[in-house]
Design an enzyme around this catalytic site. Structure first.
Site, mmCIF file in Angstrom:
data_model
loop_
_atom_site.group_PDB
_atom_site.id
_atom_site.type_symbol
_atom_site.label_atom_id
_atom_site.label_comp_id
_atom_site.label_asym_id
_atom_site.label_seq_id
_atom_site.Cartn_x
_atom_site.Cartn_y
_atom_site.Cartn_z
ATOM 1 N N ASP A 285 -36.768 33.130 11.456
ATOM 2 C CA ASP A 285 -37.372 32.075 12.247
ATOM 3 C C ASP A 285 -37.813 32.638 13.607
ATOM 4 O O ASP A 285 -38.421 33.699 13.667
ATOM 5 C CB ASP A 285 -36.394 30.901 12.375
ATOM 6 N N TRP A 286 -37.501 31.953 14.705
ATOM 7 C CA TRP A 286 -37.874 32.455 16.029
ATOM 8 C C TRP A 286 -37.221 33.799 16.345
ATOM 9 O O TRP A 286 -37.708 34.548 17.180
ATOM 10 C CB TRP A 286 -37.508 31.433 17.112
ATOM 11 N N TRP A 326 -43.648 20.908 9.892
ATOM 12 C CA TRP A 326 -42.412 20.939 10.691
ATOM 13 C C TRP A 326 -42.710 20.613 12.149
ATOM 14 O O TRP A 326 -42.005 19.818 12.774
ATOM 15 C CB TRP A 326 -41.756 22.304 10.556
ATOM 16 N N ASP A 412 -37.510 27.560 0.993
ATOM 17 C CA ASP A 412 -37.965 27.278 2.365
ATOM 18 C C ASP A 412 -39.367 26.674 2.341
ATOM 19 O O ASP A 412 -40.324 27.334 1.922
ATOM 20 C CB ASP A 412 -37.955 28.575 3.174
ATOM 21 N N HIS A 441 -34.689 27.546 4.267
ATOM 22 C CA HIS A 441 -35.138 28.192 5.509
ATOM 23 C C HIS A 441 -34.001 28.943 6.193
ATOM 24 O O HIS A 441 -34.184 30.069 6.654
ATOM 25 C CB HIS A 441 -35.706 27.128 6.450
#
Length: 461
Positions: A285-286, A326, A412, A441
């Protein structure tokens, strides 16, 4: 017994005071060459400002002799008596007082004042100082040095909270399932400007590999609790920071405090400060949006990449439909329940585990990062972070010389297999990914098999 022998007995009492967390001062009271009472500092434990070693020894001796007058007695104490203790000794009519280290701040036997030298007093007590002075003084000096260091460490762990930030109460993190590790903090990185950054740091600094585990939104280092034990059991080191705004790190109140470039700079400074080497960069993710831009800054520090469900935000490629959905959900429901989100995507999690993800965010004020991060993903070529991400893309395509292991949560809907196949093509030498059919995810919630496979992949051949 000679004076040094009695002073050694007083030092035993001083060390007992030290072990109890008191200022290390000890005393023994002697009559006719025999120890009849001992005393050690205990003001903290007794909640009594008069509970100095000398006073405690005087009280004990008075009980033994059945008399508050201690005629013919000698008192040995490791530190020059203060005015209170000197007065009590004179009232007890001690024959002699022997002390070890002088006390230049409160000593009443000659250092500040000399109560024993007042000729008008109706009792005169002989005084001798300097017996085992070095040994007595060293014990006190070490104690106060450690206290000062503890205060400095506490100032690092608990710096004053900036007025424009919030700090989640520590009670929110009590007894989290599967998260037993001690916290570490930094607040003096230039980019932090006094904000407090939390990170986990487990394993030996001399370990052959350091796994730098970067989380995303809206998670925190709790996400790696199923992978950390495997890495440390293999003799490796794990560093897992909480991004500012997440986990145990401070949380700026204003959404505008968060930018791609600033968060990246904090991570770069963290790697430099901890002098991380032989790093396997672990991202999702980030953690990937930011983390994949780090190695090109100092490629000699990195030997491997473990990449899971993430992307590069280069701004010249359309964002995935799943991510756009999202982002729209977050914009419409900025106060979404993090625990509920985790439960929906990870049905195997217990209620306490899901609640742990919500622990850092007790109210709306603590959630600025959660609200702004979806909109921070670089979408256009001039978006903050897009240019540096394009540089990173070129690095991974052309210059990356380390090993890469990819794991993908197939379920995901945001950054799933299609996105990861595209990223696979961008990373030089990236082989076929490990596919986790049941993972979504937050693929780290299936972290045990990933960690085992990664340890085998990165093991020296």
């Amino acid at each position: 017994m000679p004076d040094p022998a009695f002073m050694q007995l007083a030092l035993v009492q001083a060390r007992e005071a030290l072990a109890a967390g008191e200022v290390p001062v000890g005393a023994v009271l002697v009559r006719d060459g025999q120890v009849i009472a001992t005393g050690r500092n205990s003001p903290v434990a007794a909640q009594d400002p008069t509970a100095h070693a000398e006073i405690n020894a005087l009280r004990a001796a008075a009980r033994v002799l059945g008399n508050y007058r201690l005629d013919g007695c000698e008192l040995f104490v490791t530190l020059e008596p203060c005015a209170m203790c000197a007065g009590a000794m004179l009232h007890a009519r001690l024959k002699r007082v022997v002390f070890g280290a002088a006390d230049p701040k409160t000593g009443a036997a000659g250092s500040v004042i000399d109560l024993f030298g007042q000729p008008k007093l109706n009792h005169q007590t002989n005084v001798q100082g300097g017996v085992l002075a070095s040994e007595c003084g060293a014990l006190l000096q070490d104690f106060f040095q450690q206290k000062r260091q503890a205060m400095r460490d506490d100032a690092i762990d608990n710096p004053p909270l900036r007025e424009d930030a919030l700090r989640t109460p520590e009670a929110r993190f009590a007894d989290l399932p599967g998260y037993p590790w001690a916290p570490h903090y930094l607040s003096d990185l230039p980019a932090l400007a006094g904000l407090r950054l939390h990170y986990l740091d487990e394993g030996s600094r001399a370990a052959p590999l350091t796994w730098l585990c970067l989380h995303g939104n809206p998670s925190w280092s709790y996400l790696y609790r199923k992978m950390i034990p495997a890495f440390t059991a293999a003799g490796h080191r794990v560093v897992a920071p909480d991004l500012i705004g997440f986990g145990k790190s401070d949380k700026p109140k204003k959404e505008g405090a968060h930018t791609f470039g600033w968060h990246r700079q904090v991570l770069l400074e963290l790697v430099e400060r901890l002098d991380l080497r032989n790093v396997v960069l672990v991202v999702q993710d980030w953690g990937g949006l930011l983390g994949l831009t780090l190695p090109m800054q100092a490629p000699e520090r990195y030997s491997g990449l473990l990449v899971m469900n993430t992307a590069l935000g280069t701004g010249d490629m359309p964002l995935s439909p799943g991510f756009v959905a999202w982002r729209e959900m977050c914009a419409k429901n900025p106060e979404f329940d993090v625990a509920r989100l985790m439960a929906r995507g990870n049905p195997q999690l217990g209620a306490q585990e899901c609640a742990a993800y919500n622990a850092p965010f007790p109210d709306r004020g603590h959630r600025a990062a959660l609200r702004v991060f979806p909109a921070m993903v670089p979408e256009f070529v001039d978006s903050d972070g897009a240019a540096i991400s394009r540089e990173a893309r070129a690095f991974w395509q052309q210059r990356w010389g380390g090993k890469t292991f990819m794991a993908v949560g197939v379920q995901d809907p945001v950054l799933g297999l299609p996105v990861m196949r595209g990223l696979q093509k961008l990373i030089r030498g990236c082989g076929e990914p490990m596919l986790l059919a049941q993972a979504g995810h937050f693929v780290q919630e299936h972290g045990e098999p990933i960690a085992a496979a990664a340890l085998d992949f990165f093991a020296p051949r």
